[in-house]
Write a protein that holds these residues in place. Structure first.
Motif, short mmCIF file in Angstrom:
data_model
loop_
_atom_site.label_atom_id
_atom_site.label_comp_id
_atom_site.label_asym_id
_atom_site.label_seq_id
_atom_site.Cartn_x
_atom_site.Cartn_y
_atom_site.Cartn_z
N LEU A 40 0.85 -1.18 0.00
CA LEU A 40 0.00 0.00 0.00
C LEU A 40 0.89 1.23 0.00
O LEU A 40 1.83 1.32 0.79
N GLU A 41 0.60 2.18 -0.89
CA GLU A 41 1.41 3.38 -1.03
C GLU A 41 0.58 4.61 -0.71
O GLU A 41 -0.66 4.56 -0.70
N LEU A 42 1.24 5.72 -0.51
CA LEU A 42 0.59 6.99 -0.19
C LEU A 42 -0.49 7.33 -1.21
O LEU A 42 -1.59 7.76 -0.85
N ARG A 43 -0.23 7.10 -2.48
CA ARG A 43 -1.18 7.43 -3.54
C ARG A 43 -2.47 6.61 -3.45
O ARG A 43 -3.47 6.96 -4.09
N ASP A 44 -2.48 5.53 -2.68
CA ASP A 44 -3.64 4.66 -2.54
C ASP A 44 -4.59 5.11 -1.43
O ASP A 44 -5.72 4.60 -1.34
N LEU A 45 -4.15 6.02 -0.58
CA LEU A 45 -4.91 6.30 0.64
C LEU A 45 -6.29 6.89 0.40
O LEU A 45 -7.23 6.57 1.14
N LYS A 46 -6.47 7.74 -0.59
CA LYS A 46 -7.80 8.32 -0.83
C LYS A 46 -8.82 7.24 -1.18
O LYS A 46 -9.94 7.24 -0.66
N VAL A 65 -15.34 10.32 4.51
CA VAL A 65 -14.09 10.07 3.80
C VAL A 65 -12.96 10.92 4.37
O VAL A 65 -11.83 10.42 4.52
N ASP A 66 -13.23 12.18 4.72
CA ASP A 66 -12.16 13.04 5.25
C ASP A 66 -11.60 12.50 6.56
O ASP A 66 -10.38 12.48 6.76
N GLY A 67 -12.47 12.07 7.46
CA GLY A 67 -12.01 11.52 8.73
C GLY A 67 -11.24 10.22 8.54
O GLY A 67 -10.22 9.98 9.19
N ALA A 68 -11.74 9.37 7.63
CA ALA A 68 -11.05 8.11 7.34
C ALA A 68 -9.68 8.39 6.74
O ALA A 68 -8.69 7.73 7.09
N LEU A 69 -9.61 9.37 5.84
CA LEU A 69 -8.33 9.70 5.22
C LEU A 69 -7.34 10.22 6.26
O LEU A 69 -6.17 9.83 6.25
N ALA A 70 -7.81 11.05 7.19
CA ALA A 70 -6.93 11.55 8.25
C ALA A 70 -6.38 10.38 9.07
O ALA A 70 -5.19 10.36 9.42
N ARG A 71 -7.21 9.39 9.38
CA ARG A 71 -6.76 8.23 10.16
C ARG A 71 -5.72 7.42 9.38
O ARG A 71 -4.66 7.08 9.90
N LEU A 72 -6.00 7.14 8.13
CA LEU A 72 -5.08 6.34 7.33
C LEU A 72 -3.77 7.08 7.05
O LEU A 72 -2.69 6.47 7.07
N PHE A 101 -13.02 2.53 3.43
CA PHE A 101 -13.09 2.49 4.89
C PHE A 101 -14.37 3.16 5.38
O PHE A 101 -15.11 2.60 6.20
N ALA A 102 -14.66 4.38 4.88
CA ALA A 102 -15.85 5.11 5.31
C ALA A 102 -17.12 4.33 4.97
O ALA A 102 -18.05 4.26 5.78
N GLN A 103 -17.14 3.73 3.80
CA GLN A 103 -18.31 2.96 3.39
C GLN A 103 -18.51 1.73 4.27
O GLN A 103 -19.60 1.49 4.78
N VAL A 104 -17.46 0.94 4.45
CA VAL A 104 -17.57 -0.32 5.18
C VAL A 104 -17.89 -0.09 6.66
O VAL A 104 -18.79 -0.71 7.21
N PHE A 105 -17.15 0.81 7.31
CA PHE A 105 -17.31 0.96 8.75
C PHE A 105 -18.49 1.83 9.15
O PHE A 105 -18.81 1.95 10.33
N SER A 106 -19.20 2.39 8.17
CA SER A 106 -20.44 3.13 8.46
C SER A 106 -21.64 2.19 8.48
O SER A 106 -22.73 2.59 8.84
N THR A 107 -21.42 0.93 8.08
CA THR A 107 -22.52 -0.05 8.04
C THR A 107 -22.38 -1.05 9.19
O THR A 107 -21.40 -1.06 9.92
N GLU A 108 -23.39 -1.91 9.32
CA GLU A 108 -23.37 -2.97 10.33
C GLU A 108 -22.17 -3.88 10.10
O GLU A 108 -21.81 -4.12 8.95
N PRO A 109 -21.55 -4.43 11.11
CA PRO A 109 -21.92 -4.33 12.53
C PRO A 109 -21.32 -3.13 13.25
O PRO A 109 -21.58 -2.92 14.41
N TRP A 110 -20.49 -2.33 12.55
CA TRP A 110 -19.81 -1.23 13.21
C TRP A 110 -20.71 -0.01 13.37
O TRP A 110 -20.77 0.59 14.43
N SER A 111 -21.36 0.41 12.30
CA SER A 111 -22.27 1.56 12.30
C SER A 111 -21.62 2.81 12.89
O SER A 111 -22.25 3.55 13.65
N GLU A 112 -20.36 3.04 12.54
CA GLU A 112 -19.65 4.24 12.99
C GLU A 112 -19.82 5.33 11.93
O GLU A 112 -19.79 5.03 10.74
N PRO A 113 -20.00 6.56 12.34
CA PRO A 113 -20.30 7.63 11.37
C PRO A 113 -19.07 8.17 10.64
O PRO A 113 -18.76 9.36 10.70
#
Length: 152
Positions: free
Chosen positions: A9-15, A36-43, A21-33
């Protein structure tokens, strides 16, 4: 759809990873809000951290199917790896992509003389069974502690 063998995984892949990440973890079973901007900051945080290692799985049209990432940590005379995030497209889960990503990560870590991988996940979500299937066990000697802090 064909899945291409995982690569680093390279820097250019992060977006693209952040969007998944935002799509998957916003759904069940995680349901976290996640947005994309927050996910990008984390990654980006993990990518910029010392000892970053990540693997990426793409579909045949270049779309991100999944990724795994974390950081090497010095420990005594070796390194440990803290697996921070693993994510596979919801519609592709259960098709072997996660296992393929993890095996590619283990090969990468073996080249770096990593002695152990550790992670934290919920006990009652499908990810727990997935990790157990890869050989992870709940530690009998270590515990994960958390304490919430509230702001003023």
């Amino acid at each position: 759809m064909t899945v291409i063998a995982p690569r680093r995984l390279e820097l250019r892949d992060l977006k693209a990873c952040a969007a998944l990440f935002a799509q998957v973890f916003s759904t069940e079973p995680w349901s976290e809000p996640w947005g994309v901007d927050g996910a990008l900051a984390r990654l980006e945080h993990f990518h910029a951290s010392p000892g970053f290692v990540g693997m990426l799985s793409l579909g045949d049209k270049g779309e991100v199917m999944g990724f795994v990432l974390g950081n090497l940590e010095p420990y005594l005379d070796c390194h440990l790896f803290y697996l921070r995030e693993m994510c596979v497209a919801s519609q592709r889960q259960g098709q072997g992509i996660g296992s393929q990503l993890y095996r590619a990560l283990e090969r990468e870590l073996a080249e770096r003389d990593v002695r152990a991988v550790y992670l934290a996940t919920g006990r009652d979500i499908p990810a727990a069974g997935f990790y157990q299937g890869l050989g992870f066990r709940c530690s009998e000697t270590m515990a994960f502690y958390a304490k919430g802090l509230k702001g003023d």
